[in-house]
Write a protein that holds these residues in place. Structure first.
Motif, PDB file in Angstrom:
ATOM      1  N   GLN A  28       1.944  -4.626 -11.094  1.00  8.86           N
ATOM      2  CA  GLN A  28       2.058  -5.334 -12.365  1.00  8.86           C
ATOM      3  C   GLN A  28       0.844  -6.220 -12.624  1.00  8.86           C
ATOM      4  N   PHE A  29       0.482  -7.044 -11.644  1.00  8.75           N
ATOM      5  CA  PHE A  29      -0.645  -7.954 -11.815  1.00  8.75           C
ATOM      6  C   PHE A  29      -1.978  -7.301 -11.452  1.00  8.75           C
ATOM      7  N   ARG A  30      -1.933  -6.097 -10.860  1.00 11.38           N
ATOM      8  CA  ARG A  30      -3.138  -5.350 -10.465  1.00 11.38           C
ATOM      9  C   ARG A  30      -4.014  -6.146  -9.510  1.00 11.38           C
ATOM     10  N   ASN A  31      -3.378  -6.954  -8.684  1.00 11.11           N
ATOM     11  CA  ASN A  31      -4.095  -7.735  -7.674  1.00 11.11           C
ATOM     12  C   ASN A  31      -4.006  -6.956  -6.364  1.00 11.11           C
ATOM     13  N   PHE A  32      -4.914  -6.020  -6.192  1.00  8.32           N
ATOM     14  CA  PHE A  32      -4.833  -5.098  -5.069  1.00  8.32           C
ATOM     15  C   PHE A  32      -5.034  -5.794  -3.720  1.00  8.32           C
ATOM     16  N   GLY A  33      -5.811  -6.844  -3.697  1.00  7.36           N
ATOM     17  CA  GLY A  33      -6.038  -7.568  -2.450  1.00  7.36           C
ATOM     18  C   GLY A  33      -4.780  -8.253  -1.946  1.00  7.36           C
ATOM     19  N   TYR A  34      -4.155  -9.051  -2.811  1.00  8.55           N
ATOM     20  CA  TYR A  34      -2.903  -9.727  -2.463  1.00  8.55           C
ATOM     21  C   TYR A  34      -1.827  -8.724  -2.064  1.00  8.55           C
ATOM     22  N   GLY A  35      -1.666  -7.710  -2.932  1.00 14.97           N
ATOM     23  CA  GLY A  35      -0.625  -6.714  -2.694  1.00 14.97           C
ATOM     24  C   GLY A  35      -0.809  -6.009  -1.362  1.00 14.97           C
ATOM     25  N   SER A  36      -2.029  -5.629  -1.055  1.00 16.62           N
ATOM     26  CA  SER A  36      -2.306  -4.939   0.214  1.00 16.62           C
ATOM     27  C   SER A  36      -2.075  -5.863   1.404  1.00 16.62           C
ATOM     28  N   ALA A  37      -2.459  -7.132   1.278  1.00 15.88           N
ATOM     29  CA  ALA A  37      -2.237  -8.089   2.366  1.00 15.88           C
ATOM     30  C   ALA A  37      -0.742  -8.260   2.637  1.00 15.88           C
ATOM     31  N   LEU A  38       0.064  -8.322   1.579  1.00 17.61           N
ATOM     32  CA  LEU A  38       1.506  -8.434   1.755  1.00 17.61           C
ATOM     33  C   LEU A  38       2.070  -7.195   2.443  1.00 17.61           C
ATOM     34  N   ALA A  39       1.561  -6.022   2.054  1.00 17.19           N
ATOM     35  CA  ALA A  39       2.025  -4.781   2.677  1.00 17.19           C
ATOM     36  C   ALA A  39       1.691  -4.756   4.171  1.00 17.19           C
ATOM     37  N   ILE A  40       0.509  -5.229   4.539  1.00 13.16           N
ATOM     38  CA  ILE A  40       0.113  -5.241   5.954  1.00 13.16           C
ATOM     39  C   ILE A  40       0.931  -6.269   6.728  1.00 13.16           C
ATOM     40  N   VAL A  41       1.210  -7.418   6.129  1.00  9.44           N
ATOM     41  CA  VAL A  41       2.061  -8.413   6.786  1.00  9.44           C
ATOM     42  C   VAL A  41       3.442  -7.826   7.062  1.00  9.44           C
ATOM     43  N   LEU A  42       3.985  -7.117   6.070  1.00  9.73           N
ATOM     44  CA  LEU A  42       5.284  -6.478   6.256  1.00  9.73           C
ATOM     45  C   LEU A  42       5.223  -5.427   7.359  1.00  9.73           C
ATOM     46  N   LEU A  43       4.140  -4.650   7.387  1.00  8.00           N
ATOM     47  CA  LEU A  43       3.971  -3.633   8.429  1.00  8.00           C
ATOM     48  C   LEU A  43       3.904  -4.266   9.819  1.00  8.00           C
ATOM     49  N   LEU A  44       3.163  -5.374   9.921  1.00 12.71           N
ATOM     50  CA  LEU A  44       3.035  -6.053  11.218  1.00 12.71           C
ATOM     51  C   LEU A  44       4.359  -6.659  11.677  1.00 12.71           C
ATOM     52  N   MET A  45       5.198  -7.049  10.741  1.00 13.36           N
ATOM     53  CA  MET A  45       6.501  -7.593  11.093  1.00 13.36           C
ATOM     54  C   MET A  45       7.449  -6.498  11.576  1.00 13.36           C
TER      55      MET A  45
END
Length: 360
Positions: free
Chosen positions: A325-342
């Motif tokens: 929605q916000f097209r903030n690929f950096g934030y979105g990708s960082a959140l995805a990696i945090v979720l993956l690491l968890m």
């Protein structure tokens, strides 16, 4: 003479290998190009794609199977299994590993994936209030969702195992598992629905007004406890899964062990805590860790019920909004990696448990 013959044989096999690889690559590339250029109706394109997938896959395996047959028996026994599982492994690597590496790369870039910003996105995840709220909510989902799903599942499995209508009870409890989470969210949205005025169509507010109380906006005003209402929906669906797993494990407890406990004077409570629980401990951990993974990546229920509003945002919904929605690929990708690491350590622990029990 033998050296020359062996060298010629090795050269021939090398040419055969190169020929099979190039033929497969050329055939599939040609078909891909033709399918992209052909202006066909959707049904015809689908039919061609299905035929290409079926016969192309057959040709791939048949050609490599024939190639393996040109080698010695020892080589065939060693390499033939890789011929059949190799493409599947490569496909899974391409579908799983490539997106992970790309997401890691994007997580170190700015919103437009143009400028390298290092760990700035990860710092923002753990410092910005909205994202800290998201992490808090996920911890609530993990703690409350896992505790109640496992607890209710275990209690119902024990009670149903001792009842005369076991199959009926289990069928009713398991039934929510057959409903998609989107449909589940829509159903429960009407349960919590609030309408300003006297007439309430939401089930919970209809009951509340029936007893002379004021209707409540359950999902908007009761912050942060509105998250527990959403967690209750997940518990409603996941309890059936936990119950089936526990019921199967409980039936595996040897009857002789239970009888020995009763002969020694143990009541049913002691038998439950000192015999049944230790015996099914591995199943409890498996169900618990599976539920933890599910709660960490919860998305559907929150998105349908609140859209992440009213302080109900979780990591998956925040990732979706930031990225799409916000097209903030950096934030979105960082959140995805945090979720993956968890999630990764929990999955690793599950796999270790499976290997320990000989299920893998």
């Amino acid at each position: 003479m033998n050296t020359i013959t062996g060298s010629a044989s090795q050269t021939r096999k090398a040419f055969l290998l190169a020929g099979v690889l190039l033929t497969n690559a050329a055939l599939h590339t040609l078909m891909f190009e033709l399918l992209g250029r052909m202006d066909l109706p959707h049904i015809a394109t689908l039919a061609v794609a299905l035929l290409w997938g079926s016969f192309g896959l057959y040709f791939f395996y048949a050609s490599f199977n024939w190639l393996t047959g040109q080698y010695s028996q020892r080589c065939q026994q060693r390499w033939l299994p890789y011929v059949f599982i190799g493409p599947a492994i490569l496909l899974m690597a391409w579908l799983l590993l490539f997106p992970i590496f790309r997401t890691v790369y994007l997580s170190f870039m700015d919103a437009g994936s143009i400028r390298f910003v290092g760990l700035a996105n990860y710092v923002a995840v753990f410092t910005e209030r909205s994202l800290l709220l998201t992490l808090r909510n996920n911890l609530m989902w993990v703690a409350a969702g896992t505790f109640f799903s496992v607890g209710f599942g275990l209690a119902i499995a024990i009670l149903a195992d001792r009842s005369s209508f076991e199959n009926t009870a289990k069928s009713i409890i398991f039934m929510p598992m057959a409903i998609s989470f989107v449909a589940t969210g829509i159903i429960w949205k009407f349960v919590f629905y609030y309408e300003s005025g006297d007439e309430q169509i939401g089930l919970l507010n209809a009951i509340t007004t029936l007893f002379g109380q004021e209707p409540q906006a359950w999902l908007t005003l009761l912050r942060p406890w509105n998250n527990l209402l959403l967690i209750a929906i997940m518990v409603w669906t996941q309890t059936g899964f936990a119950m089936v797993m526990f019921s199967s494990a409980i039936k595996g407890v040897p009857e002789e062990l239970l009888e020995a406990g009763r002969i020694d004077g143990a009541n049913e409570t002691k038998i439950f805590f000192h015999i049944i629980i230790p015996f099914i401990q591995s199943t409890i951990w498996t169900v618990a860790t599976t539920t933890v993974v599910f709660t960490l990546k919860i998305f559907d229920i929150v998105m349908v019920m609140t859209g992440g509003q009213y302080e109900t945002e979780v990591i998956a919904t925040q990732f979706y909004k930031q990225y799409f929605q916000f097209r903030n690929f950096g934030y979105g990708s960082a959140l995805a990696i945090v979720l993956l690491l968890m999630i990764t350590p929990i999955i690793y622990y599950n796999l270790r448990m499976f290997r320990k029990e000989g299920r893998m």
